[in-house]
Every structure is written in structure tokens, then in C-alpha cells.
Design a protein around this motif. Structure first.
Motif, PDB file in Angstrom:
ATOM      1  N   LYS A  20     -11.418   0.833   6.556  1.00  0.00           N
ATOM      2  CA  LYS A  20     -10.315   0.981   5.613  1.00  0.00           C
ATOM      3  C   LYS A  20      -9.070   1.466   6.344  1.00  0.00           C
ATOM      4  N   TRP A  50      -5.334  -6.918   1.480  1.00  0.00           N
ATOM      5  CA  TRP A  50      -6.296  -7.224   0.427  1.00  0.00           C
ATOM      6  C   TRP A  50      -5.584  -7.440  -0.915  1.00  0.00           C
ATOM      7  N   GLU A  66      -0.525  -0.774  -6.178  1.00  0.00           N
ATOM      8  CA  GLU A  66      -1.457   0.001  -6.988  1.00  0.00           C
ATOM      9  C   GLU A  66      -0.708   1.107  -7.720  1.00  0.00           C
ATOM     10  N   LYS A 119     -10.432  -2.556  -5.998  1.00  0.00           N
ATOM     11  CA  LYS A 119     -11.090  -1.816  -4.930  1.00  0.00           C
ATOM     12  C   LYS A 119     -11.612  -2.768  -3.862  1.00  0.00           C
ATOM     13  N   ASN A 120     -11.315  -2.463  -2.618  1.00  0.00           N
ATOM     14  CA  ASN A 120     -11.708  -3.328  -1.500  1.00  0.00           C
ATOM     15  C   ASN A 120     -13.202  -3.198  -1.223  1.00  0.00           C
ATOM     16  N   ASP A 155       0.870  -1.178   0.000  1.00  0.00           N
ATOM     17  CA  ASP A 155       0.000   0.000   0.000  1.00  0.00           C
ATOM     18  C   ASP A 155       0.907   1.228   0.000  1.00  0.00           C
ATOM     19  N   ASP A 168      -4.452   1.260   5.999  1.00  0.00           N
ATOM     20  CA  ASP A 168      -3.347   0.922   5.106  1.00  0.00           C
ATOM     21  C   ASP A 168      -3.004  -0.560   5.192  1.00  0.00           C
ATOM     22  N   LYS A 195      -5.057  -3.057   5.977  1.00  0.00           N
ATOM     23  CA  LYS A 195      -6.092  -3.836   5.303  1.00  0.00           C
ATOM     24  C   LYS A 195      -5.950  -3.753   3.786  1.00  0.00           C
ATOM     25  N   ASP A 196      -5.581  -2.571   3.295  1.00  0.00           N
ATOM     26  CA  ASP A 196      -5.400  -2.422   1.849  1.00  0.00           C
ATOM     27  C   ASP A 196      -4.255  -3.297   1.356  1.00  0.00           C
TER      28      ASP A 196
END
Length: 306
Positions: A97, A105, A63, A91-92, A12, A99, A101-102
Motif C-alpha cells: 500500500k 487504484w 475519497e 478499498k484496494n 489520494d 499513496d 498505488k491508492d
């Protein structure tokens, strides 16, 4: 979701930090998780690379966040299989939300092979892309300065554009430089300035440049002229660098140059934007879609929306 990669990482990316989540373990079991945060300085990114290597990570996904992904890509390139994901495609789900978790994911999607990588050309093609895009910007700025010169000439009632098809050609530049320097242009002097291929007569040109030019007009013309000259010199230097980077791709340039309507400048842009390895695109349709020259296809409830 069926796992396909034993050791992978999701990043992330932010301007100052990058959160890395590594998933590792047998494909038929729940993976173990390791999460760390690193600085985006060169020292921090080298530490990230060492950390990923220590965990024997093979694949890394991030990303395409602005330009912040580029320094990370440059450091990790060559050591790992890198995947650049489109933010819209990964997109989650709505909810909390963070960082962490992103990053987690992204790692989960990559582990299951659900992320399709964006096209990132080799380093020399990326350099060529920077140069060709900057050349386009400079040409646009040069055209803007030329339009401003047109405007000043009209304000001074100098109708040079009515008798010369291109006032920035050989004849036009000589006349403009004389006007800038405040010279009194006589018929004999004008005849020496005008190229023999010019269709307009000397009498018509003399009448066209007989305006009401003031000191203000000359000052403004000089500002625009000097900036235009600087831009032309910069474009010339860019052309030399672009030509050097195209040296390994002479054959491709010649093939593209053979297409009607494509010159060497356009061929350089094609190579800079698409590269020379067409195997990165699944088909000609995918290439057209990636280049943005294919029509959209949006259908809902049996109706197609443009």
C-alpha cells in the motif's frame, strides 16, 4: 474491466499533500499514466487544477477522507466532473500500500465506471448545512446550561420548577434575574414578576423560592445564565443567516412546513441535509437509506443478521 472514460484522475488526499494519478488514452488500449504530488495549500491546489486541465482530464475521483477532501473539492468544482467515493466501497486489494498505488487504484476504478459518487450538495446548500448543524450544537449547549441552572436551584432548595412549567419563560426569567441580583423578593414585587397566565398562585411561588441560597449559588447561577444568554444570542444570529440562505427556497420550505410534525426549523434542516434536487437519489428507498432511516439488510448462509 471495460474502460469508459478516456481521461480521468484519482486523488489520494492527505492533510498536507495530494497524490494525483491520471490515466489517459484510447478506451480499447492500455492507458498511459502520469503521477504527480501537490501541496494542499491554495497555490498547490491551483497547480493541481492547471495540471489536470493540461492533460485534458474530464473526471476526477477522491475519497471522502475526513475534511481534507473539501478544500480540493472547492478548488476543482466547476472545472471537472468530480466524484466523491466512499472509502469502504473502493478499498484496494490487500498487499503493498502506497499513496501512488491508492491514487492509481481510484483512477482505474473511475476509468471503468465502477465508482458511485456520494451526494455532495451545491455550495449554498453546504453553507446552509453548516449553519443548521451548528445551530443544533448551540441548542444542545443551551439545554445543558439550563440543566445546570436546574441543578443549582435544587442545591439552594429553590423549588421553582415545582410551580412553573418552564422556569425560562417570562415569569421564570424575571424571578431568576431577581435572585441573581440578590434582590429581596416581596409579595407585591413577585406579583409584578409573574405573568397573568401562570397557573400557580403567588403564595405557592413565594414558598417555592424561599430557599437557602448562598453567594456561591448566585455566582454559579450567574456563570450559567450569562453563558446561556450568549448562546441564545448566537442562536438568534444563526437563525437570521439561515433565513437569508433559505430565501431562494421559500416554496420548498412552505411545502415541507405543511407536513404534520415539521416546522420551519425542521424544514431548513431537511433542505440543508438533502438539498432540493431529488433527482440525485435513484428512488425514495435510496433517499431513506442515505438518510439512515431504513432497516439494515445483512444476510449470510440464509440467516439475516441485525
Amino acid at each position: 474491466m471495460e474502460a469508459m472514460i478516456e481521461r480521468c484522475a484519482g486523488l489520494d488526499v492527505h492533510q498536507e499533500t495530494v497524490v494525483a494519478c491520471v490515466l489517459f488514452g484510447p478506451l480499447d488500449k492500455k492507458p498511459k499514466t502520469s503521477i504527480e504530488t501537490f501541496s494542499t495549500t491554495t497555490t498547490g491546489l491551483l497547480a493541481l487544477s492547471d495540471w489536470l486541465a493540461t492533460l485534458q482530464v474530464s473526471d476526477v475521483v477522491m475519497e471522502s477522507t475526513g475534511v481534507y477532501w473539501k478544500p480540493i473539492w472547492n478548488i476543482l468544482e466547476g472545472s471537472f466532473h468530480l466524484v466523491l467515493a466512499n472509502a469502504r466501497h473502493v478499498k484496494n486489494v490487500p498487499g503493498r500500500k502506497t499513496d501512488v498505488k491508492d491514487a492509481e487504484w481510484l483512477a482505474k476504478l473511475l476509468r471503468c465506471g465502477l465508482i458511485e459518487s456520494n451526494f455532495v450538495p451545491p455550495e449554498d446548500i453546504r453553507d446552509l448545512r453548516d449553519l443548521t448543524r451548528y445551530r443544533k450544537k448551540l441548542i444542545h449547549h443551551r439545554t445543558s446550561e439550563q440543566n445546570r441552572i436546574h441543578k443549582i436551584l435544587q442545591d439552594a432548595n429553590i423549588k421553582l420548577t415545582s410551580v412553573l412549567s418552564d422556569i425560562f419563560g417570562v415569569s421564570g426569567r424575571r424571578i431568576l434575574e431577581a435572585i441573581l441580583n440578590g434582590e429581596k423578593i416581596e409579595t407585591d414585587g413577585l406579583r409584578k414578576m409573574v405573568d397573568w397566565r401562570t397557573k400557580a398562585s403567588i403564595t405557592d411561588i413565594a414558598s417555592a423560592i424561599n430557599g437557602r441560597i448562598r453567594r456561591h449559588h448566585r455566582d454559579m447561577l450567574r456563570y450559567h445564565w450569562e453563558h446561556m444568554s450568549y448562546l441564545e444570542k448566537a442562536i438568534e444570529e444563526l437563525e437570521k443567516q439561515i433565513d437569508q440562505l433559505l430565501s431562494p427556497y421559500r416554496k420548498e420550505v412552505e411545502l415541507l412546513d405543511g407536513i404534520p410534525g415539521v416546522n420551519k426549523a425542521a424544514a431548513a434542516t431537511f433542505i440543508a441535509e438533502m438539498g432540493v434536487d431529488m433527482s440525485v437519489f435513484k428512488s425514495a428507498k435510496h433517499l431513506a437509506s442515505w438518510a439512515g432511516v431504513s432497516p439494515g439488510n445483512y444476510e449470510s448462509a440464509g440467516k439475516k443478521n441485525e
